[in-house]
Design an enzyme around this catalytic site. Structure first.
Site, PDB file in Angstrom:
ATOM      1  N   SER A  12      72.354  52.877  27.364  1.00 41.28           N
ATOM      2  CA  SER A  12      72.928  51.638  27.569  1.00 41.28           C
ATOM      3  C   SER A  12      72.065  50.499  28.103  1.00 41.28           C
ATOM      4  CB  SER A  12      73.907  51.733  27.983  1.00 41.28           C
ATOM      5  OG  SER A  12      74.494  50.801  28.424  1.00 41.28           O
ATOM      6  N   HIS A  37      71.667  51.324  22.679  1.00 43.26           N
ATOM      7  CA  HIS A  37      72.690  51.520  23.105  1.00 43.26           C
ATOM      8  C   HIS A  37      73.435  49.983  23.602  1.00 43.26           C
ATOM      9  CE1 HIS A  37      77.445  53.480  23.287  1.00 43.26           C
ATOM     10  NE2 HIS A  37      77.532  52.610  24.412  1.00 43.26           N
ATOM     11  N   ASP A  39      75.904  47.678  24.947  1.00 41.21           N
ATOM     12  CA  ASP A  39      76.995  47.308  25.305  1.00 41.21           C
ATOM     13  C   ASP A  39      78.268  45.387  25.742  1.00 41.21           C
ATOM     14  OD1 ASP A  39      78.445  50.184  25.403  1.00 41.21           O
ATOM     15  OD2 ASP A  39      76.996  49.884  26.856  1.00 41.21           O
ATOM     16  N   MET A  41      81.036  43.375  25.862  1.00 39.33           N
ATOM     17  CA  MET A  41      81.941  43.143  26.635  1.00 39.33           C
ATOM     18  C   MET A  41      82.684  41.712  26.588  1.00 39.33           C
ATOM     19  SD  MET A  41      81.316  45.677  29.633  1.00 39.33           S
ATOM     20  CE  MET A  41      80.736  47.486  29.540  1.00 39.33           C
ATOM     21  N   HIS A  70      78.323  49.185  20.496  1.00 42.91           N
ATOM     22  CA  HIS A  70      79.409  48.955  20.455  1.00 42.91           C
ATOM     23  C   HIS A  70      80.714  48.502  21.166  1.00 42.91           C
ATOM     24  CE1 HIS A  70      81.896  51.538  24.153  1.00 42.91           C
ATOM     25  NE2 HIS A  70      82.895  51.606  23.493  1.00 42.91           N
ATOM     26  N   MET A  72      83.350  46.541  23.184  1.00 44.47           N
ATOM     27  CA  MET A  72      84.681  46.242  23.695  1.00 44.47           C
ATOM     28  C   MET A  72      85.200  44.764  23.636  1.00 44.47           C
ATOM     29  SD  MET A  72      82.680  49.099  26.621  1.00 44.47           S
ATOM     30  CE  MET A  72      80.773  48.895  25.845  1.00 44.47           C
ATOM     31  N   MET A 141      85.110  57.647  24.584  1.00 48.45           N
ATOM     32  CA  MET A 141      85.225  57.464  25.833  1.00 48.45           C
ATOM     33  C   MET A 141      84.935  58.055  27.021  1.00 48.45           C
ATOM     34  SD  MET A 141      83.456  54.012  25.057  1.00 48.45           S
ATOM     35  CE  MET A 141      83.514  53.972  27.162  1.00 48.45           C
ATOM     36  N   ASP A 177      80.359  58.659  25.270  1.00 52.70           N
ATOM     37  CA  ASP A 177      79.930  57.263  25.899  1.00 52.70           C
ATOM     38  C   ASP A 177      80.385  57.016  27.362  1.00 52.70           C
ATOM     39  OD1 ASP A 177      78.719  54.680  26.848  1.00 52.70           O
ATOM     40  OD2 ASP A 177      79.836  53.808  25.347  1.00 52.70           O
TER      41      ASP A 177
HETATM   42  C1  DX5 Z   1      81.063  51.616  29.502  1.00 53.97           C
HETATM   43  C2  DX5 Z   1      80.172  51.552  28.598  1.00 53.97           C
HETATM   44  C3  DX5 Z   1      78.956  52.589  28.548  1.00 53.97           C
HETATM   45  C4  DX5 Z   1      77.998  52.787  30.404  1.00 53.97           C
HETATM   46  C5  DX5 Z   1      78.363  54.300  30.167  1.00 53.97           C
HETATM   47  O1  DX5 Z   1      81.574  51.022  29.433  1.00 53.97           O
HETATM   48  O2  DX5 Z   1      80.518  51.716  27.339  1.00 53.97           O
HETATM   49  O3  DX5 Z   1      78.047  52.858  27.938  1.00 53.97           O
HETATM   50  O4  DX5 Z   1      77.056  51.390  30.007  1.00 53.97           O
HETATM   51  O5  DX5 Z   1      77.128  54.116  31.748  1.00 53.97           O
HETATM   52  P1  DX5 Z   1      76.805  55.019  32.947  1.00 53.97           P
HETATM   53  O6  DX5 Z   1      76.136  55.510  31.377  1.00 53.97           O
HETATM   54  O7  DX5 Z   1      76.487  54.698  33.563  1.00 53.97           O
HETATM   55  O8  DX5 Z   1      78.505  55.894  32.659  1.00 53.97           O
HETATM   56 ZN    ZN Z   2      79.171  51.859  25.115  1.00 57.67          ZN
END
Ligand code: DX5
Ligand code: ZN
Length: 230
Positions: A12, A37, A39, A41, A70, A72, A141, A177
């Site tokens: 990520s 990956h 993320d 948000m 991903h 969110m 998750m 994840d």
């Molecule tokens: C959490 C994200 C993950 C996160 C994983 O909201 O979707 O992808 O960045 O990070 P680590 O591996 O540090 O838990």
């Molecule tokens: Zn993620």
């Protein structure tokens, strides 16, 4: 899972140097990352803000493997085409993002991407049986989404086991994840996962000028996961 199970590691970029995404992506791919990956948000569905479509488009030329986006975010449907046009290969939306997840998954495929469905730790598998023909990936998750570096939630192991049984031999990835380390990776591969997202555990101790550490971290997670399958 079967002996043919292979493990993909998807770092990520939430844990990368935000001022240097291009070189960070090149470094982790050179060091063995299978997917990248991303993320996304929105400060609403999760309490953090990250990347809009222009950023995703800007990093796309650096990704030679698979760009795994991903989302969110909620609402999500209005943004699917923008992330598809930005170059996502896989778009994953959350079961909890709205009442019409079936429509969301249809829209992702209609935009030309593989469709992923993510489940928060508090969400069960109920209803998933009616979505299996619409998904290419289910993301479990193992932290509450929003931040990197959180602690792995062990109750999700049983969910992954049940999910593996439900999926059977359909060509659907099980992605995990959150909180993946060499300690937690084998728990997930043993339960039937085949894609492991890892942020802090991949980037820890490395940099674009010291990328061997990324390779070491990726190999450690992969080896632990493979050992968990035996
Ligand atoms: C959490 C994200 C993950 C996160 C994983 O909201 O979707 O992808 O960045 O990070 P680590 O591996 O540090 O838990
Ligand atoms: Zn993620």
């Amino acid at each position: 899972m079967s002996a043919a199970q292979t493990i993909k590691i998807a770092p990520s970029i939430l844990s990368a140097d935000f001022a240097d995404f291009g070189r960070e992506i090149q470094a982790i791919e050179a060091q063995g990352a299978d997917w990248i990956h991303v993320d996304v948000m929105d400060g609403h569905f999760v309490p953090n803000l990250t990347f809009g479509p222009p950023l995703v488009k800007a990093i796309r030329p650096h990704v030679k493997t698979v760009m795994d986006v991903h989302l969110m975010i909620s609402p999500v449907d209005a943004y699917i085409d923008a992330y598809a046009q930005a170059g996502a290969d896989i778009i994953t939306a959350h079961m909890e993002a709205g009442p019409h997840i079936h429509r969301t998954l249809q829209a992702i495929r209609a935009a030309g991407c593989k469709a992923g469905l993510a489940l928060n730790p508090g969400t069960g598998l109920h209803g998933l049986e009616y979505l299996l023909d619409q998904v290419d990936l289910v993301c479990v998750m193992t932290v509450n989404p929003g931040f990197g570096g959180q602690k792995f939630i062990h109750s999700q192991i049983e969910k992954v086991r049940q999910l593996r049984a439900m999926i059977g031999d359909r060509p659907i990835h099980i992605e995990i994840d959150g909180g993946i380390t060499p300690q937690t990776a084998p728990l997930m591969s043993a339960a039937g996962a085949d894609v492991l997202v890892a942020g802090s555990a991949v980037f820890k101790g490395g940099s674009v000028s010291n990328p061997d550490v990324y390779g070491h971290n990726i190999r450690e997670i992969r080896a632990a996961a493979m050992a968990g399958m035996k």
